[in-house]
Design a protein around this motif. Structure first.
Motif, PDB file in Angstrom:
ATOM      1  N   UNK A 120      79.437  15.388  21.449  1.00 38.12           N
ATOM      2  CA  UNK A 120      78.618  15.457  22.664  1.00 38.12           C
ATOM      3  C   UNK A 120      77.720  16.694  22.594  1.00 38.12           C
ATOM      4  N   UNK A 121      76.601  16.640  23.324  1.00 37.87           N
ATOM      5  CA  UNK A 121      75.706  17.804  23.349  1.00 37.87           C
ATOM      6  C   UNK A 121      76.458  19.043  23.822  1.00 37.87           C
ATOM      7  N   UNK A 122      77.337  18.834  24.805  1.00 39.27           N
ATOM      8  CA  UNK A 122      78.094  19.967  25.350  1.00 39.27           C
ATOM      9  C   UNK A 122      78.974  20.592  24.250  1.00 39.27           C
ATOM     10  N   UNK A 123      79.709  19.750  23.540  1.00 36.86           N
ATOM     11  CA  UNK A 123      80.564  20.254  22.474  1.00 36.86           C
ATOM     12  C   UNK A 123      79.760  20.912  21.357  1.00 36.86           C
ATOM     13  N   UNK A 124      78.607  20.298  21.036  1.00 35.68           N
ATOM     14  CA  UNK A 124      77.753  20.848  19.984  1.00 35.68           C
ATOM     15  C   UNK A 124      77.306  22.258  20.364  1.00 35.68           C
ATOM     16  N   UNK A 125      76.906  22.415  21.605  1.00 35.68           N
ATOM     17  CA  UNK A 125      76.411  23.730  22.004  1.00 35.68           C
ATOM     18  C   UNK A 125      77.534  24.752  22.143  1.00 35.68           C
ATOM     19  N   UNK A 126      78.716  24.299  22.537  1.00 34.58           N
ATOM     20  CA  UNK A 126      79.875  25.190  22.537  1.00 34.58           C
ATOM     21  C   UNK A 126      80.203  25.624  21.108  1.00 34.58           C
TER      22      UNK A 126
END
Lengths: 253, 253
Positions: free
Chosen positions: A60-66
């Motif tokens: 997910x974009x969220x996981x990628x950015x984390x």
């Protein structure tokens, strides 16, 4: 999930779990919902007598950015700045947790390019390239610095490396690239872009081309005009590095 | 499962899925049963206030032996025998499907050794070593042929390589091995065993030792007296190879 991008007929699972295809079909619906809800990937089913299912992994974009924040902090922590503007990165680049995360992000970025292979040059980008290839369901070709006897016949080129400020050689077994291939380049570090140009040129020897390049660390805002999608995960400030500081900006997916 | 050998407190999952720890605990029981029934690994739970759960991946003996047959056939297929008794292996060694399978088998073999790191020498064993490290939950240290500026200060040794019939050098960043470490060596190929001796000697420079060595292809029945657990996946018949034939025996786990 351990065989991304590979089609499995429903009969495979029916045999494995000794039950009807219709039950498998219902279970796959549940699994598809769960996976897609979590943005862990996409489950693609095809219908008909030869109907099958494949798992296209993602992040997910969220996981990628984390992950990018985590990566940035790892590179910035401790005492990694070496003399002459270099950063010690080998431990991180081969750490499976890092390499797998970076590979997942590159695979997401490049999933729609319909490439035939992933290509890298030894040594420090190999782990990230390996996971990228795994998540894209592609083979990985590794370019060597020196041709080895076990490579069989090879193609070699010379290129100018900005990092080492000299002419270097790269060499690849002729068996590793089919003519007319479309490749995704993965590398750990870009400064002047010489090794990316080199990889494009060596691909051209096989009437092949690089569609994209995924880079872990780009010095400043390096660009490259030989690939249309040039994507560094992070930018490293070269002026700060020369002063002994590691200042990194993440490049959101 | 993507973070093997890492302890997760139940509160991690309770937060992630917004439910009670007791529900998580029940679900983990179901997952544990399913995973262990398939011999895909072991789920270890610890109780008490700080109770957690970790996934120790594995591969069933049946799957491991099926994989070895598959691997043997891949090495034997096509036209891989090069002049002077060498085999072309680079495409297979970096194929994620092969490298992951080999890594899983090595991880199962060496899981109980309580090692601190996996170590390999560039280049062709890196992918297998990476997956071995992933499945064991350990870092990977990669030894270079030549020290690079980005390695910082290094330790180097010279060793005799039987494969190339000459003295070669290997070099490792001092940052990659903590004194007193216990390592698992992974390499793609053993003929005379010179590079394994070299890796043992370079570890000794860090007051560290190799507990085991996992090798993809061993020429004939190579042994090595510097590691107590020497485990090649396959044996390659050197006499047949010189005659242009690839004859391989698998080494059942």
């Amino acid at each position: 999930m351990a065989n991304p991008n590979k089609d499995f007929p429903l009969s495979y699972f029916a045999g494995k779990f000794d039950c009807a295809k219709s039950s498998i079909s219902e279970d796959i619906k549940i699994i598809k919902e769960a996976i897609e809800l979590q943005e862990a990937g996409i489950v693609v089913t095809s219908i008909g007598a030869k109907g099958g299912v494949k798992f296209v992994p993602s992040i997910s974009d969220k996981e990628a950015n984390e992950f990018l924040e985590y990566a940035k902090n790892r590179f910035a922590e401790g005492d990694r700045v070496l003399g002459s503007g270099f950063l010690f990165t080998s431990d991180i680049l081969f750490d499976p947790k890092f390499a797998e995360g970076a590979g997942k992000i590159f695979a997401k970025r490049f999933a729609k390019l319909d490439a035939d292979l992933v290509i890298t040059i030894e040594t420090k980008g190999i782990a990230v390239a390996e996971y990228t290839a795994q998540y894209l369901g592609l083979p990985l070709a590794v370019i060597r610095r020196e041709a080895k006897i076990s490579d069989g016949s090879t193609v070699s080129i010379n290129y100018f490396s900005g990092s080492s400020d000299r002419i270097q050689k790269m060499s690849i077994s002729k068996r590793l690239v089919k003519p007319g291939s479309k490749a995704i380049i993965i590398d750990d570090f870009v400064r002047g872009g010489g090794s990316i140009s080199g990889m494009c040129n060596i691909l051209a020897e096989f009437q092949s081309e690089a569609l994209a390049a995924g880079i872990v660390l780009s010095v400043d805002d390096a660009r490259h005009n030989m690939v249309s999608d040039f994507y560094p995960l992070m930018f490293l400030d070269s002026t700060e590095l020369k002063n002994g500081h590691c200042v990194i900006k993440t490049n959101i997916l």
